[in-house]
Write a protein that holds these residues in place. Structure first.
Motif, PDB file in Angstrom:
ATOM      1  N   LEU A 214      40.106  57.452  59.282  1.00  0.00           N
ATOM      2  CA  LEU A 214      41.489  57.864  59.041  1.00  0.00           C
ATOM      3  C   LEU A 214      41.556  58.863  57.898  1.00  0.00           C
ATOM      4  N   VAL A 215      40.875  58.581  56.796  1.00  0.00           N
ATOM      5  CA  VAL A 215      40.894  59.490  55.644  1.00  0.00           C
ATOM      6  C   VAL A 215      40.261  60.823  56.001  1.00  0.00           C
ATOM      7  N   ALA A 216      39.101  60.790  56.664  1.00  0.00           N
ATOM      8  CA  ALA A 216      38.430  62.039  57.051  1.00  0.00           C
ATOM      9  C   ALA A 216      39.296  62.844  58.011  1.00  0.00           C
ATOM     10  N   GLY A 217      39.974  62.166  58.930  1.00  0.00           N
ATOM     11  CA  GLY A 217      40.854  62.862  59.856  1.00  0.00           C
ATOM     12  C   GLY A 217      42.041  63.494  59.158  1.00  0.00           C
ATOM     13  N   LEU A 218      42.624  62.783  58.201  1.00  0.00           N
ATOM     14  CA  LEU A 218      43.760  63.336  57.453  1.00  0.00           C
ATOM     15  C   LEU A 218      43.348  64.556  56.638  1.00  0.00           C
ATOM     16  N   VAL A 219      42.176  64.501  56.041  1.00  0.00           N
ATOM     17  CA  VAL A 219      41.687  65.671  55.280  1.00  0.00           C
ATOM     18  C   VAL A 219      41.452  66.850  56.207  1.00  0.00           C
ATOM     19  N   LEU A 220      40.913  66.591  57.395  1.00  0.00           N
ATOM     20  CA  LEU A 220      40.703  67.657  58.373  1.00  0.00           C
ATOM     21  C   LEU A 220      42.030  68.289  58.777  1.00  0.00           C
ATOM     22  N   VAL A 221      43.040  67.455  59.062  1.00  0.00           N
ATOM     23  CA  VAL A 221      44.358  67.979  59.447  1.00  0.00           C
ATOM     24  C   VAL A 221      44.962  68.786  58.306  1.00  0.00           C
ATOM     25  N   ALA A 222      44.830  68.277  57.076  1.00  0.00           N
ATOM     26  CA  ALA A 222      45.371  69.001  55.934  1.00  0.00           C
ATOM     27  C   ALA A 222      44.706  70.367  55.775  1.00  0.00           C
ATOM     28  N   ALA A 223      43.382  70.418  55.966  1.00  0.00           N
ATOM     29  CA  ALA A 223      42.673  71.700  55.858  1.00  0.00           C
ATOM     30  C   ALA A 223      43.121  72.670  56.949  1.00  0.00           C
ATOM     31  N   LEU A 224      43.365  72.146  58.150  1.00  0.00           N
ATOM     32  CA  LEU A 224      43.849  73.007  59.228  1.00  0.00           C
ATOM     33  C   LEU A 224      45.254  73.523  58.942  1.00  0.00           C
ATOM     34  N   VAL A 225      46.115  72.662  58.402  1.00  0.00           N
ATOM     35  CA  VAL A 225      47.481  73.082  58.101  1.00  0.00           C
ATOM     36  C   VAL A 225      47.492  74.157  57.022  1.00  0.00           C
ATOM     37  N   VAL A 226      46.644  73.993  56.006  1.00  0.00           N
ATOM     38  CA  VAL A 226      46.584  74.983  54.928  1.00  0.00           C
ATOM     39  C   VAL A 226      46.176  76.348  55.467  1.00  0.00           C
ATOM     40  N   ASP A 227      45.227  76.383  56.415  1.00  0.00           N
ATOM     41  CA  ASP A 227      44.740  77.651  56.977  1.00  0.00           C
ATOM     42  C   ASP A 227      45.207  77.821  58.422  1.00  0.00           C
ATOM     43  N   LEU A 228      46.422  77.374  58.703  1.00  0.00           N
ATOM     44  CA  LEU A 228      46.934  77.481  60.063  1.00  0.00           C
ATOM     45  C   LEU A 228      47.041  78.937  60.511  1.00  0.00           C
TER      46      LEU A 228
END
Length: 413
Positions: A214-228
């Motif tokens: 869950l934590v790794a997935g949330l960090v991945l989503v956050a990184a994608l949102v930052v560089d959307l």
């Protein structure tokens, strides 16, 4: 007359659970394999129509692509224009494993009437119902894999046969075997012989892994949102229309668990490679030319990372600590040895399993530099075992201390 009805109902139930084991287990394996294969074939045909409305190629080409994708989900690997592609789309593999689990449960229920009863098993009588059913289930599944390989393989694609056979047998024996044991009721009987500390350690391991994913997935989503914007720019440079974008989205979903494994390896510290001679970690980021794939927009910028990224490495032990304390809240203990064993054993096992998951996530994805993509498996496993083990140990100690304190307060209000 009505008094006979319960007896008739029980008789029908007994007969339903005593159907031929060999037929049920083998057919269950065939259905488990065929169900996901048919879905992949349908997706292949749909993708063919979405990309060019069927203007190029023939339906059998789309079916072949779907079959090859299904084989890749079983670790076969393929060759694309002379370039080996060995990465396993773990999203598809997880769907396959879930299907095996669901069919295995049904097979287990159907064969539950075979072999000795619960009292005889508890007395130590040998029971081969589960291993025989799991083996036949794996045999039926492997036959579908072999037939699919025969029909879909070409000299140009050259998918492996041995690897998907091994993967399918392991999935059927491990996942399917566990499902058959649960569905047949054997798992509940056998669990009674396992020490409670080990059962709770397994529960702690499960909570740690779920929390970490869950934590790794949330960090991945956050990184994608930052560089959307970067991901959108990649899609625009590929000149994709709605159909192409849909296909790219499906492809991204099949490798999303791979990306979560990469994210977890990054947060643990060792990081991962996106090509020969590259490194992505909290301490250093060295990238080269990258293929145009939307998920790669989540990668950090090349060069020295910000100082705060080093503090991300406190997340693994914190996740393990929180998961262990939550697990012991569900099954409290006031014994120090049990609390320590639950936390430490659960954390170490979680680290080993995540290392195995990271090993499955990498592989070759293209020519040249792209022949080496994936987490640094050995370092990731060592860091995961250390971080999760330490967090689990501290969580076990803290949870036991709190429970002992509550016990004293209850005795002396």
């Amino acid at each position: 007359m009505t008094s006979v009805l319960p007896d008739l109902t029980r008789s029908r139930d007994d007969l339903r659970h005593r159907r031929p084991l060999a037929l049920l287990a083998t057919l269950g394996g065939v259905i488990a394999a065929a169900s996901t294969l048919v879905v992949c074939l349908a997706v292949g045909v749909a993708g063919w129509f979405l990309t060019d409305a069927g203007a190029h190629g023939e339906p059998r080409d789309a079916l072949q692509v779907g079959a090859l994708g299904w084989l890749m989900g079983h670790g076969s690997g393929i060759t694309v224009q002379g370039t080996p592609v060995s990465v396993v789309p773990l999203g598809l593999t997880l769907v396959v494993a879930w299907t095996i689990w669901r069919l295995g449960i049904r097979v287990g229920d159907s064969v539950s009437g075979h072999g000795p009863d619960a009292d005889a098993i508890a007395d130590g009588e040998r029971d081969l119902t589960v291993p025989v059913a799991a083996s036949l289930f794996a045999a039926g599944y492997a036959v579908v894999v072999a037939v699919t390989h025969t029909l879909a393989a070409t000299p140009a694609t050259s998918p492996s046969l041995a690897r998907p056979i091994v993967w399918s047998v392991l999935l059927c024996l491990v996942v399917g075997g566990a499902a058959v044991a649960v569905g047949s009721g054997r798992a509940a009987i056998w669990a009674a012989f396992v020490p409670i500390a080990l059962r709770e350690a397994a529960a702690t391991c499960r909570r740690i892994l779920l929390g970490w994913f869950l934590v790794a997935g949330l960090v991945l989503v956050a990184a994608l949102v930052v560089d959307l914007d970067t991901a959108v720019n990649v899609m625009s440079q590929l000149h994709t229309d709605a159909g192409d974008a849909t296909v790219f989205t499906l492809l991204s979903l099949t490798v999303l668990p791979n990306a979560v494994a990469f994210s977890g390896a990054y947060l643990l510290g060792p990081g991962f490679a996106v090509g020969v001679g590259t490194l992505v970690s909290p301490a250093a980021v060295a990238l080269g030319p990258l293929p145009m794939f939307p998920l790669l927009a989540a990668l950090p910028d090349d060069g020295t990372p910000p100082v705060w990224t080093a503090y991300l490495m406190v997340l693994p032990p914190l996740v393990a600590l929180a998961a262990t304390m939550r697990s012991q809240r569900q099954a409290p203990t006031s014994r120090w040895d049990e609390g320590i064993i639950r936390g430490l054993a659960g954390g170490v096992l979680a680290g080993l399993l995540f290392g195995l998951f990271a090993a499955m996530a990498g592989g070759a994805v293209g020519p040249g530099r792209m022949a080496d993509v994936g987490p640094l498996v050995l370092d990731t496993t060592v860091y995961a075992v250390t971080a999760f083990g330490l967090g689990g140990l501290l969580g076990g100690v803290l949870a036991t201390a709190l429970q002992r304190r509550r016990a004293r307060q209850a005795e002396n209000p």
